[in-house]
Every structure is written in structure tokens, then in C-alpha cells.
Scaffold this active site. Sequence first.
Site, short mmCIF file in Angstrom:
data_model
loop_
_atom_site.label_atom_id
_atom_site.label_comp_id
_atom_site.label_asym_id
_atom_site.label_seq_id
_atom_site.Cartn_x
_atom_site.Cartn_y
_atom_site.Cartn_z
CG ASN A 9 -1.77 1.21 1.35
OD1 ASN A 9 -1.79 2.05 0.45
ND2 ASN A 9 -2.49 1.34 2.46
CE LYS A 11 -0.34 3.17 4.76
NZ LYS A 11 -0.23 3.23 6.20
CG HIS A 98 -5.96 1.93 5.39
ND1 HIS A 98 -5.49 2.78 6.37
CD2 HIS A 98 -4.95 1.07 5.13
CE1 HIS A 98 -4.24 2.46 6.67
NE2 HIS A 98 -3.89 1.42 5.92
CD GLU A 100 -2.91 5.43 6.96
OE1 GLU A 100 -2.93 5.48 5.71
OE2 GLU A 100 -1.95 4.94 7.60
CD GLU A 169 -3.48 -2.40 7.31
OE1 GLU A 169 -2.43 -2.65 6.72
OE2 GLU A 169 -4.08 -1.31 7.19
N GLY A 175 2.69 2.31 10.73
CA GLY A 175 3.63 3.41 10.56
C GLY A 175 4.40 3.76 11.82
CB SER A 214 5.41 -1.89 11.73
OG SER A 214 5.00 -0.58 12.03
N GLY A 235 2.93 -1.26 4.23
CA GLY A 235 2.94 0.18 3.94
C GLY A 235 4.35 0.66 3.64
#
Length: 253
Positions: A9, A11, A98, A100, A169, A175, A214, A235
Site C-alpha cells: 500500500n 498510500k 483502511h 486512515e 491492521e 507506521g 509495520s 505500507g
Amino acid sequence: MQQTLVIGNWKMHGTLSWSQKIMETLVGELAGISEKVGIAVCPAYIHMETVSRALSKPECFIRFGAQNVHTKEEGAFTGEISATMLSDLGATFVIVGHSERREAGETDKAIAEKFKVTQTNGLVPVLCLGESLVQREHGETEQVVLNQLDAVIFECGIDALSDSIIAYEPIWAIGTGKTASADQAQTVHRCIRDHLAEKNEVVAKTVKIIYGGSVNSTNAKELFDQADIDGGLVGGASLKAEEFISICKIADY
Ligand code: 13P
């Protein structure tokens, strides 16, 4: 054959020339990987055509997907992208729900609609589920994750899950460099699978449940070795060609 799935991903990262360069590297370096690994990248919409072109050789089996989609197939929705458009471009996957995006206000209902429109257009939704650190510390992890899952089952039915990917996730691991331990991740993956099995055993057995948060070349093996972890949604490490290639190769065992 049980395939391990590794999805990058990207992003909101990259440029056109970076996308082209990393795809050339991935296509070259991953050409010899076995069919035991499924590989995909999810670039920004604006980089998709470049990625799609890089993957257009007939022998190339890397696929691509989107990071989001609109709930409707067509209409006056300025700035949005539909599942029909993604399908037209040759995408395979769509990341749905997701964290986010959930944090930016996406509701369970909108996520279920996105899941549905993705499948209606022949694409595979990658449904993200995950708890915050506070929710984990309050012992609410399983309840939060299963509520997110049930919202989609309620709208789309349990059978719809068989043509989808679930990505666990945990928000606190995204992150942050703070991966869930293999045990922590396995426990939640098992719980998701058991929950599905109560409704449909075949779906529970066949659906892929991948882990994100991560993931890197150091922790991938231990995670992928777990009985209910079928791959990773990667990610930051997917932005570095060498790291992503290493993770894909670790999945090839
Ligand atoms: P990181 O691998 O950077 O933690 O991101 C995980 C993620 O959100 C993938 O969707």
C-alpha cells in the site's frame, strides 16, 4: 495450494518516475518467484496507469489495486473514482475501510457499500479491520474488529466474504515501527476465522486474512509462519524496492 499474499500500500507517496522505476525493479527481480506468492501494489490513482503499463507483459503476475473507491458506480461526484473505472483500468484489488480513512470519517455503512460495489465490478475488496491502542488496552480488540467485520456481513451477506481478502491492521502498529507480535496477530486472525466459521465454515477456511502494521523483512517470516496469517499488507516497507522484494521472497517458502 495455499498462496501467501503480499500487497504493498503505497498510500500518498511517489511520483510518476519513481513509480515507473520501482515497478521495473519489482517486475525484474520478482520474475522468478513461485506461484505460492501473490503480489500486488496499490499506488495512488494518478500513478495507476504507469503501474498498469509496467505490468502489461503477459508473463508478469504482479497485480495492482486501489487504495479507495467511491460507493457509487457513476454520477456527479467531483473528484471521486468508481469501481467501474478501476475495473476498466485492469485493477484487481481495492483496499476498503483502511483505518486512515475510517479516522477521516468513513462509516461502517459506507465501507460496506464500497465492499459491495467493488465486488459488483469484479474486483476483490481488501477489507481492513483494526483496533486503536486505547481499545486494545481496554481489552476491546476482538469486539471492535468483529463489529467492523459484522457491519460488512450484515450488508453484503457472509457468502460475499469468500471473494474477499481481510486485512487485520491494528492502528497502533501502522507506521509506528511497533509490529504486533506474531502471537498477538495470530490470536486476532484466529478469532476472525472462528467468527466466520460460526456463519459459514467454507468461507472461514478459504478467505485470506493478511496482517498489516509495520511489516518488514525482519518480522515477515515469523508473522507469515502463523497458522492463520496468509500474508501481509505492507505500507512503508513497500516503498523500498529491496525491502518489498525481500518480503515477497520470504513469503515464497
Ligand atoms: P506500515 O507498514 O507503514 O505500518 O503501514 C501499514 C498499512 O497501513 C498498510 O495498509
